[in-house]
Design an enzyme around this catalytic site. Sequence first.
Site, PDB file in Angstrom:
ATOM      1  N   CYS A  53      68.818  63.516  90.819  1.00 12.55           N
ATOM      2  CA  CYS A  53      69.304  64.714  90.137  1.00 12.55           C
ATOM      3  C   CYS A  53      68.174  65.707  89.936  1.00 12.55           C
ATOM      4  O   CYS A  53      67.228  65.435  89.200  1.00 12.55           O
ATOM      5  CB  CYS A  53      69.926  64.351  88.788  1.00 12.55           C
ATOM      6  SG  CYS A  53      70.554  65.783  87.875  1.00 12.55           S
ATOM      7  N   TRP A  54      68.291  66.847  90.564  1.00  8.03           N
ATOM      8  CA  TRP A  54      67.244  67.867  90.529  1.00  8.03           C
ATOM      9  C   TRP A  54      67.309  68.696  89.259  1.00  8.03           C
ATOM     10  O   TRP A  54      66.431  69.501  89.011  1.00  8.03           O
ATOM     11  CB  TRP A  54      67.391  68.766  91.766  1.00  8.03           C
ATOM     12  CG  TRP A  54      66.217  69.599  92.124  1.00  8.03           C
ATOM     13  CD1 TRP A  54      64.927  69.171  92.276  1.00  8.03           C
ATOM     14  CD2 TRP A  54      66.217  71.006  92.432  1.00  8.03           C
ATOM     15  NE1 TRP A  54      64.122  70.226  92.661  1.00  8.03           N
ATOM     16  CE2 TRP A  54      64.889  71.368  92.767  1.00  8.03           C
ATOM     17  CE3 TRP A  54      67.196  71.994  92.464  1.00  8.03           C
ATOM     18  CZ2 TRP A  54      64.528  72.667  93.125  1.00  8.03           C
ATOM     19  CZ3 TRP A  54      66.838  73.289  92.825  1.00  8.03           C
ATOM     20  CH2 TRP A  54      65.520  73.609  93.140  1.00  8.03           C
ATOM     21  N   GLU A  55      68.364  68.481  88.473  1.00  5.66           N
ATOM     22  CA  GLU A  55      68.536  69.215  87.225  1.00  5.66           C
ATOM     23  C   GLU A  55      68.780  70.693  87.508  1.00  5.66           C
ATOM     24  O   GLU A  55      68.244  71.567  86.845  1.00  5.66           O
ATOM     25  CB  GLU A  55      67.313  69.021  86.311  1.00  5.66           C
ATOM     26  CG  GLU A  55      67.632  69.214  84.844  1.00  5.66           C
ATOM     27  CD  GLU A  55      66.470  68.816  83.935  1.00  5.66           C
ATOM     28  OE1 GLU A  55      66.259  69.488  82.927  1.00  5.66           O
ATOM     29  OE2 GLU A  55      65.778  67.830  84.241  1.00  5.66           O
TER      30      GLU A  55
END
Lengths: 156, 658
Positions: A53-55
């Site tokens: 998850c790259w946010e």
Amino acid sequence: MPSFVRTDRCDGCRGLERAACVVICPTDLMALDPAGTDTGHPMMAWNREPEQCWECYACVKACPRQAIEVRAAADLVPLGGRVQPLREAASITWTLQFRDGTTKRFQYPIRTVPAGARDPYADKPAADLAELGKPGFFTTGAHGLHPADPARLVRN
Amino acid sequence: MAAEFGTPEVVEEDLDLLIIGGGMAACGAAYEAAPWLAAARRAGVDLRIKLVDKAALERSGAVAQGLAAISTYLGQNDPADYARMVSDDQLGITRDDLTYDLGRHVDDSVHRFEEWGLPICKQPGDEDLPLAAGGRPVRTGKWQIAIHGESYKPIVAAAARAALGPDCIAEHVFIVRLVNDRRDPNRIAGAVGISVHDHRVHIYRCKACLLAAGGGLGLFRPRAAGEGAARTWYPLWSAGSTYAMAAAAGAELTMMEDRFVPLGFKDGGGPLGAWFLRLKAKAVNAAGEDYQSLPAARALLAPYAPWGEAAVTPTCLRNHLLLNELLAGRGPVYLDSVSALGKRAETLTPKEVKRLEAEVWEIVLSMCVAQAGQWAGENSAPQKRNSELMPGEPCLLGSHAGGCGLWVSGPTDLAAPTTEEHPEADQIPAHLPSGWHWGYRSMSTVAGLFTAADGVGASGHKFSSGSHAEGRIAAKAMIAYVMDHRDQPELDTPVADLVAEVYRPVRTYLEHRDATTAPDLNPHYLTPRQFQQRLQQIMDDYVGGVATWYRTNAKMLDLAEAKLATLKEDAQALCARDPHELLRAWEHQHRLLAAEAHVKHLQYRTETRYPGNYYRTDANGLDHEHWKCFVNSIYDRKTKTWTLFKRQHVDLVEKAAP
């Protein structure tokens, strides 16, 4: 730094063909758990691959119930921070909560033209096939490129 | 037949033009294509187009979060200066024709963005005056302008949707492989995609295709081991697909050694551009020294003249100086944001100070929210406390300060070379073109295969706007190509074989899943995650990853090559337990092939052209006599071998001589 889904708010996007977060995640992290076999929470969404998850916050912004938030990477960041957007038609408001309880709030414009209000081809010339093989775009033609001093090119 | 896991539905589509990708370049291509297709229709030629994105158009690609700046807007600058700037940053090895051409095109895309609703920051008084009408932007640097860019991608995507319409856009389909023409192996015939959500394989036949699927991340092990591993600088979903699929189709690659090691805030990975350019912050070591200004820095940069002595230090050399501090034990290195903001605040009213604070936070909130989250969790803020800087793991890309990509045909009006005149010209495989243009702009060396943005090598520093513009440039050329080539290529592989190939990981899982009690732990297969971990381990240990501080040598690269070959054999044992894992299984295979290309190029160039990004410890300096040239390659998918060769470098604009 993964996104998480709040059980007090998620309703699995009932009524939609696909959950908004499932549609929008650029890397297919969000999934619906219809029977609750994955999460224990039937008909709710979850982030099935938090370590990918790259946010990017796409899911957070897309959720119609504001049911998605982000908990910063557990291996890097202490608990207690919260950064949450409220995205509206022309602006976004970010509320930041720091671990020590202080808060900040910032609002920024995000668009000057309402979504769908401007036809991107309005008042534009038709493309002329005679120009297809030349530099330039349909908007500029071959002669509307950025000004350039030909003397700056050293080969001829 | 109802689709179920293991027996996918197969959908075949015949197209003239296929756009692979959904990022800035693909959206640019869509926008530019529509009016030319309309013109073609008026002339009696009806062309079918489709854009295929593995995600949703609104947030796919590198601009998903938004951006705080548009980093390529020429304004008053000359394209020759832009071409020179890119070359200087890449220590002299760039395709001046591609950068010059991009420089004279890019501003129109920025004008369109503003027209579509992207808020562009203007000088006082010009707030309502468009850039196209002379409105002066707030420049954060010579080439960069400030924007309120949280919705940059949705705004650009909307124009692409308007261009093509819903029937010509497929989302959540991941193209995994190109297919060549049965009668001409050096021509494209189609592509195979998998549905990300459902049990479905897509077979596209096309006459031309734009492969604009971004760069490559996740090949190297990141510094963080847990959730933080996802906090990459460029998005983690960039799987090297452009490089891998192009190479497998036989397209010539260039400068795959020219990786990018991004410098950002440690852990959060937040961007630094505005800090250095606009806010004039300095990087300081643990003793508070601005080490880049010390005489020792000049000595470190002297071997890289003239670029090391230029007013603007090349990106890799700034890394080089920082690494020197860390390795000498003078770290951590910090961004002295406290001094920069404090100095600024001296001349500001309290209201202006608040406004500055909002601007500073917008830099992260509009493009790297994770950094804001880090500061929130640490009770930190840039005006309160300096944050550490740390270079991340290497990435492969062509749109930033790196030069990886395909070798493409350039413009014909800039006197670019049309021949190869250097001692090793005979090493170039005979079927490849000579010189820098061969008929259709942005076309690779495979007929009908076009690329843009991260896919175009040797031409960095195009960023978001340049990527969009390159997509537009490619779209025009693709349409010209298809109008000149109306015959239909034939897939060189039967559809059934293609389906079996892409669905292999699913069958592997179904065949072996009951052999052990733990689904992840089975001697007959590798989960995609396990496969990626081994890839990252190999790259980190041997190919100049963070573990060795970016250092490698010929022996380490040979070991990497052997280990990657073995890993490639084990790719046959990849499993996928659902469509999501099938997506990952293919992304990682793309990563593997891109990694191979990177290793081969690093082996071939016995020179350290980009210190700070990589070091060949056995060839740790510049060698202009042998290596002031492009390093290019071709992959043979049947023999699984690479051929490496040089192409001459020529300046098209004036530069300082090495």
